[in-house]
Design a protein around this motif. Structure first.
Motif, PDB file in Angstrom:
ATOM      1  N   MET A 248       0.847  -1.176   0.000  1.00 36.21           N
ATOM      2  CA  MET A 248       0.000   0.000   0.000  1.00 36.21           C
ATOM      3  C   MET A 248       0.895   1.243   0.000  1.00 36.21           C
ATOM      4  N   PRO A 249       0.570   2.211  -0.851  1.00 33.25           N
ATOM      5  CA  PRO A 249       1.378   3.436  -0.908  1.00 33.25           C
ATOM      6  C   PRO A 249       1.358   4.191   0.414  1.00 33.25           C
ATOM      7  N   ASN A 250       2.421   4.890   0.669  1.00 35.95           N
ATOM      8  CA  ASN A 250       2.519   5.748   1.848  1.00 35.95           C
ATOM      9  C   ASN A 250       2.149   7.164   1.401  1.00 35.95           C
ATOM     10  N   TYR A 251       1.130   7.727   2.000  1.00 37.66           N
ATOM     11  CA  TYR A 251       0.623   9.023   1.573  1.00 37.66           C
ATOM     12  C   TYR A 251       1.229  10.196   2.348  1.00 37.66           C
ATOM     13  N   ASP A 252       2.263   9.933   3.153  1.00 32.29           N
ATOM     14  CA  ASP A 252       2.941  11.020   3.853  1.00 32.29           C
ATOM     15  C   ASP A 252       3.543  12.010   2.857  1.00 32.29           C
ATOM     16  N   ALA A 253       4.053  11.497   1.758  1.00 31.26           N
ATOM     17  CA  ALA A 253       4.647  12.378   0.736  1.00 31.26           C
ATOM     18  C   ALA A 253       3.588  13.294   0.124  1.00 31.26           C
ATOM     19  N   LEU A 254       2.375  12.783  -0.071  1.00 32.10           N
ATOM     20  CA  LEU A 254       1.286  13.616  -0.594  1.00 32.10           C
ATOM     21  C   LEU A 254       0.940  14.691   0.434  1.00 32.10           C
ATOM     22  N   ARG A 255       0.825  14.303   1.692  1.00 29.41           N
ATOM     23  CA  ARG A 255       0.549  15.272   2.751  1.00 29.41           C
ATOM     24  C   ARG A 255       1.606  16.384   2.759  1.00 29.41           C
ATOM     25  N   ASP A 256       2.865  15.984   2.701  1.00 34.13           N
ATOM     26  CA  ASP A 256       3.954  16.961   2.727  1.00 34.13           C
ATOM     27  C   ASP A 256       3.918  17.873   1.502  1.00 34.13           C
ATOM     28  N   TYR A 257       3.613  17.298   0.347  1.00 34.58           N
ATOM     29  CA  TYR A 257       3.493  18.091  -0.881  1.00 34.58           C
ATOM     30  C   TYR A 257       2.375  19.122  -0.735  1.00 34.58           C
ATOM     31  N   LEU A 258       1.233  18.679  -0.254  1.00 34.83           N
ATOM     32  CA  LEU A 258       0.095  19.585  -0.100  1.00 34.83           C
ATOM     33  C   LEU A 258       0.399  20.697   0.889  1.00 34.83           C
ATOM     34  N   LYS A 259       1.078  20.381   1.955  1.00 36.95           N
ATOM     35  CA  LYS A 259       1.421  21.399   2.955  1.00 36.95           C
ATOM     36  C   LYS A 259       2.298  22.501   2.372  1.00 36.95           C
ATOM     37  N   GLN A 260       3.065  22.186   1.358  1.00 36.66           N
ATOM     38  CA  GLN A 260       3.964  23.158   0.742  1.00 36.66           C
ATOM     39  C   GLN A 260       3.260  24.070  -0.261  1.00 36.66           C
ATOM     40  N   GLN A 261       2.038  23.733  -0.637  1.00 37.04           N
ATOM     41  CA  GLN A 261       1.334  24.501  -1.661  1.00 37.04           C
ATOM     42  C   GLN A 261       0.787  25.804  -1.103  1.00 37.04           C
ATOM     43  N   THR A 262       0.778  26.816  -1.942  1.00 38.01           N
ATOM     44  CA  THR A 262       0.254  28.116  -1.541  1.00 38.01           C
ATOM     45  C   THR A 262      -1.046  28.466  -2.270  1.00 38.01           C
ATOM     46  N   GLN A 263      -1.394  27.666  -3.257  1.00 40.95           N
ATOM     47  CA  GLN A 263      -2.613  27.923  -4.028  1.00 40.95           C
ATOM     48  C   GLN A 263      -3.839  27.517  -3.217  1.00 40.95           C
ATOM     49  N   ILE A 264      -4.922  28.218  -3.432  1.00 39.53           N
ATOM     50  CA  ILE A 264      -6.174  27.879  -2.773  1.00 39.53           C
ATOM     51  C   ILE A 264      -6.753  26.607  -3.384  1.00 39.53           C
ATOM     52  N   GLU A 265      -6.607  26.466  -4.695  1.00 39.12           N
ATOM     53  CA  GLU A 265      -7.181  25.326  -5.403  1.00 39.12           C
ATOM     54  C   GLU A 265      -6.289  24.970  -6.578  1.00 39.12           C
ATOM     55  N   PHE A 266      -6.115  23.678  -6.800  1.00 39.86           N
ATOM     56  CA  PHE A 266      -5.338  23.200  -7.939  1.00 39.86           C
ATOM     57  C   PHE A 266      -5.707  21.751  -8.217  1.00 39.86           C
ATOM     58  N   VAL A 267      -5.279  21.267  -9.378  1.00 38.44           N
ATOM     59  CA  VAL A 267      -5.575  19.898  -9.804  1.00 38.44           C
ATOM     60  C   VAL A 267      -4.270  19.149 -10.010  1.00 38.44           C
ATOM     61  N   LEU A 268      -4.258  17.905  -9.575  1.00 40.71           N
ATOM     62  CA  LEU A 268      -3.150  16.994  -9.861  1.00 40.71           C
ATOM     63  C   LEU A 268      -3.703  15.801 -10.620  1.00 40.71           C
ATOM     64  N   SER A 269      -3.010  15.394 -11.659  1.00 39.40           N
ATOM     65  CA  SER A 269      -3.406  14.185 -12.378  1.00 39.40           C
ATOM     66  C   SER A 269      -3.026  12.982 -11.524  1.00 39.40           C
ATOM     67  N   PHE A 270      -3.596  11.842 -11.833  1.00 42.57           N
ATOM     68  CA  PHE A 270      -3.220  10.622 -11.116  1.00 42.57           C
ATOM     69  C   PHE A 270      -1.737  10.336 -11.313  1.00 42.57           C
ATOM     70  N   ALA A 271      -1.218  10.601 -12.503  1.00 44.83           N
ATOM     71  CA  ALA A 271       0.207  10.373 -12.775  1.00 44.83           C
ATOM     72  C   ALA A 271       1.073  11.268 -11.884  1.00 44.83           C
ATOM     73  N   GLN A 272       0.658  12.518 -11.695  1.00 45.87           N
ATOM     74  CA  GLN A 272       1.414  13.421 -10.823  1.00 45.87           C
ATOM     75  C   GLN A 272       1.385  12.932  -9.378  1.00 45.87           C
ATOM     76  N   ILE A 273       0.233  12.467  -8.933  1.00 43.87           N
ATOM     77  CA  ILE A 273       0.123  11.953  -7.569  1.00 43.87           C
ATOM     78  C   ILE A 273       1.013  10.729  -7.401  1.00 43.87           C
ATOM     79  N   GLU A 274       1.040   9.860  -8.402  1.00 41.70           N
ATOM     80  CA  GLU A 274       1.899   8.676  -8.338  1.00 41.70           C
ATOM     81  C   GLU A 274       3.377   9.066  -8.271  1.00 41.70           C
ATOM     82  N   GLN A 275       3.748  10.122  -8.952  1.00 42.36           N
ATOM     83  CA  GLN A 275       5.128  10.607  -8.864  1.00 42.36           C
ATOM     84  C   GLN A 275       5.421  11.118  -7.454  1.00 42.36           C
TER      85      GLN A 275
END
Length: 89
Positions: A1-28
């Motif tokens: 099962m993937p570890n989603y800590d990296a996604l959490r950390d990525y999101l915390k670094q964002q400054t945009q109010i709203e944005f889209v990530l493709s599934f491929a970007q999330i997998e990266q």
């Protein structure tokens, strides 16, 4: 099962109010493949079944974002949980 800590950390670094990530970007970001269940809107929906703990949802919530899978099943919209929605007249 993937570890989603990296996604959490990525999101915390964002400054945009709203944005889209493709599934491929999330997998990266998580450095792993998403499960097939990621194609379902309910798998991402952070406002649904709040008592049901799921690691991808927890990562979004901890980062302060609400996640919604796009209708085209190609990605996920992330919106700051504290952001006010624009009012339309």
């Amino acid at each position: 099962m993937p570890n989603y800590d990296a996604l959490r950390d990525y999101l915390k670094q964002q400054t945009q109010i709203e944005f889209v990530l493709s599934f491929a970007q999330i997998e990266q970001i998580i450095e792993d493949d998403l499960p097939r269940a990621a194609q379902r809107a309910s798998w991402w929906d952070t406002t649904r079944a709040e008592k049901e703990r799921m690691p991808q949802r927890e990562a979004c919530i901890e980062a302060g974002y609400v996640a919604t899978r796009l209708g085209d099943k190609e990605g996920v919209r992330f919106r700051r949980a504290d952001a006010k929605r624009p009012r339309f007249k």
